[in-house]
Design a protein around this motif. Sequence first.
Motif, PDB file in Angstrom:
ATOM      1  N   SER A   1      47.175  37.736   5.467  1.00 48.60           N
ATOM      2  CA  SER A   1      48.036  37.545   4.308  1.00 48.60           C
ATOM      3  C   SER A   1      49.143  36.580   4.717  1.00 48.60           C
ATOM      4  CB  SER A   1      48.622  38.878   3.851  1.00 48.60           C
ATOM      5  OG  SER A   1      49.417  38.714   2.704  1.00 48.60           O
TER       6      SER A   1
ATOM      7  N   TYR B   1      56.928  35.191  -1.216  1.00 50.21           N
ATOM      8  CA  TYR B   1      57.960  36.195  -1.463  1.00 50.21           C
ATOM      9  C   TYR B   1      59.353  35.616  -1.265  1.00 50.21           C
ATOM     10  CZ  TYR B   1      54.035  39.402  -1.362  1.00 50.21           C
ATOM     11  OH  TYR B   1      52.837  40.034  -1.616  1.00 50.21           O
TER      12      TYR B   1
ATOM     13  N   LEU C   1      56.472  40.967   7.173  1.00 53.74           N
ATOM     14  CA  LEU C   1      55.738  40.652   8.396  1.00 53.74           C
ATOM     15  C   LEU C   1      56.066  41.660   9.495  1.00 53.74           C
ATOM     16  CD1 LEU C   1      54.138  38.643  10.303  1.00 53.74           C
ATOM     17  CD2 LEU C   1      56.369  37.625  10.759  1.00 53.74           C
TER      18      LEU C   1
ATOM     19  N   LEU D   1      52.249  41.871   5.909  1.00 51.98           N
ATOM     20  CA  LEU D   1      51.613  40.562   5.892  1.00 51.98           C
ATOM     21  C   LEU D   1      51.634  40.022   7.315  1.00 51.98           C
ATOM     22  CD1 LEU D   1      54.100  38.273   5.945  1.00 51.98           C
ATOM     23  CD2 LEU D   1      54.274  38.949   3.564  1.00 51.98           C
ATOM     24  N   ASP D   2      51.026  38.858   7.515  1.00 49.84           N
ATOM     25  CA  ASP D   2      50.711  38.441   8.878  1.00 49.84           C
ATOM     26  C   ASP D   2      51.335  37.118   9.301  1.00 49.84           C
ATOM     27  OD1 ASP D   2      48.729  40.661   8.970  1.00 49.84           O
ATOM     28  OD2 ASP D   2      47.759  39.420   7.448  1.00 49.84           O
TER      29      ASP D   2
ATOM     30  N   SER E   1      51.218  43.645  12.254  1.00 52.04           N
ATOM     31  CA  SER E   1      49.803  43.964  12.088  1.00 52.04           C
ATOM     32  C   SER E   1      48.994  43.569  13.317  1.00 52.04           C
ATOM     33  CB  SER E   1      49.249  43.227  10.866  1.00 52.04           C
ATOM     34  OG  SER E   1      49.071  41.838  11.171  1.00 52.04           O
TER      35      SER E   1
ATOM     36  N   CYS F   1      52.448  34.123   3.881  1.00 51.77           N
ATOM     37  CA  CYS F   1      53.612  33.964   3.013  1.00 51.77           C
ATOM     38  C   CYS F   1      54.300  32.646   3.342  1.00 51.77           C
ATOM     39  CB  CYS F   1      54.563  35.140   3.215  1.00 51.77           C
ATOM     40  SG  CYS F   1      55.873  35.268   1.994  1.00 51.77           S
TER      41      CYS F   1
ATOM     42  N   GLY G   1      59.836  37.955   3.066  1.00 54.00           N
ATOM     43  CA  GLY G   1      58.549  37.732   3.713  1.00 54.00           C
ATOM     44  C   GLY G   1      58.590  38.074   5.189  1.00 54.00           C
TER      45      GLY G   1
ATOM     46  N   ARG H   1      44.868  36.065   1.666  1.00 51.88           N
ATOM     47  CA  ARG H   1      45.750  36.191   0.512  1.00 51.88           C
ATOM     48  C   ARG H   1      47.001  35.362   0.777  1.00 51.88           C
ATOM     49  NH1 ARG H   1      49.473  40.357  -1.998  1.00 51.88           N
ATOM     50  NH2 ARG H   1      48.806  40.586  -4.167  1.00 51.88           N
ATOM     51  N   SER H   2      47.574  34.788  -0.271  1.00 48.21           N
ATOM     52  CA  SER H   2      48.802  34.015  -0.100  1.00 48.21           C
ATOM     53  C   SER H   2      49.781  34.362  -1.203  1.00 48.21           C
ATOM     54  CB  SER H   2      48.513  32.509  -0.108  1.00 48.21           C
ATOM     55  OG  SER H   2      47.985  32.103  -1.362  1.00 48.21           O
ATOM     56  N   ARG H   3      51.053  34.500  -0.812  1.00 50.09           N
ATOM     57  CA  ARG H   3      52.133  34.773  -1.743  1.00 50.09           C
ATOM     58  C   ARG H   3      53.405  34.110  -1.224  1.00 50.09           C
ATOM     59  NH1 ARG H   3      48.524  36.010  -4.413  1.00 50.09           N
ATOM     60  NH2 ARG H   3      48.222  37.819  -5.772  1.00 50.09           N
TER      61      ARG H   3
ATOM     62  N   THR I   1      54.771  35.060  13.016  1.00 45.80           N
ATOM     63  CA  THR I   1      53.447  35.666  12.890  1.00 45.80           C
ATOM     64  C   THR I   1      53.425  37.004  13.625  1.00 45.80           C
ATOM     65  OG1 THR I   1      52.427  34.820  14.925  1.00 45.80           O
ATOM     66  CG2 THR I   1      52.459  33.334  13.010  1.00 45.80           C
TER      67      THR I   1
END
Length: 272
Positions: free
Chosen positions: A160, A191, A200, A205-206, A151, A162, A196, A187-189, A254
Motif C-alpha cells: 500500500s 493521505y 506506515l 501501509l508500507d 508491516s 501513500c 501517511g 493500493r495507492s492513496r 518505508t
Amino acid sequence: MTGYADDLALAHLLADRADAIALDRFRALDLRVETKPDLTPVSDADTAVEREIRALLAEHRPADGLLGEEYGAQPSVHPNGRRWIIDPIDGTKNFVRGVPVWASLIALYDGDRPAVGVVSAPALGRRWWATAGGGAYAGPGPAAGDRIGVSAVRRVADASVCYSSLTGWEDAGRLDALLDLLRAGWRSRAYGDFYGYMLLAEGALDVMAEPELSLWDVAALVPIITEAGGTVTDLDGRPSPTGEPGTESSVVATNGVLHADILARLDRPAER
C-alpha cells in the motif's frame, strides 16, 4: 526506560497544551487565516500554539535550541547542541477547511540524533510518540498507548503506497516514476501530511514519499518511524531529514524491507 524519559514527558505536556489551543480554534467561525510569503496559509491557531510551546520550553529547557515553523530559530547553548523542532499545526490547509487530519509535531534532536518525537492529532483522538531506543507507541494519549511496528510486506506488488500531491512530484520532475510505482503497488492513496507516515509506522501501509518537505514537517516523524522498525531517507538514500531552516528535502519512508526497491523505482528524474 530511556535517557529521554523526562524529555518525552515534557513533549507530551507540550502536545497537551497544543491540543487544547488548536481544538478550541478548530472550525471556529472567527478563525483568522493569513497568507505567508511562500503563499501557504497560517491561522491564529498556528501562531498561538507555537507561542505557548516556546514559552513552556523557555521555562523547562532554557538551554535547548528551538526551531519553529512560524517564528524561526533560536540557538542552543546546551553542550550537546540539543534543539526542539516544532510544527505547531501540520496540515493547516486541512485545519482551516474543517478537515480533522492535522497534528502538532514536536521533536527533540540531541545533536544530530533524533531523540524524541510526538505527533498529536486531537481531532482524530490519536497520538504517536517515540524515544531513541525506547520503541514507538500510539493511542489516545501517553496513559493508554500500545507499541506499534511497521508491516512485513516484502513485495511492491503487495504494498500500500501513500504519496503527497501529484503537483509536487511533477515539479520535482519525478511524476512518471511515481505513477509507475503507484501502478505497480497493490493500493495507492494520498493521505497527506503527517498521517501517511503514522499509518506506515503502525503497519497500515508500507510506503510514504514526498518530494519536498521542510525540517519541521518531518523531524518528529523520524524517531517514530525508525523506532517502529521502518527506514527514512531522502530520494538519494541519504538520512532524512537533512538541511537547515529555509531548506527543503525529499523524504521516502518505508517498512525497511521495501526501501531499496522503492528508491530504485523513484530514481528516474524526467528529462528536461
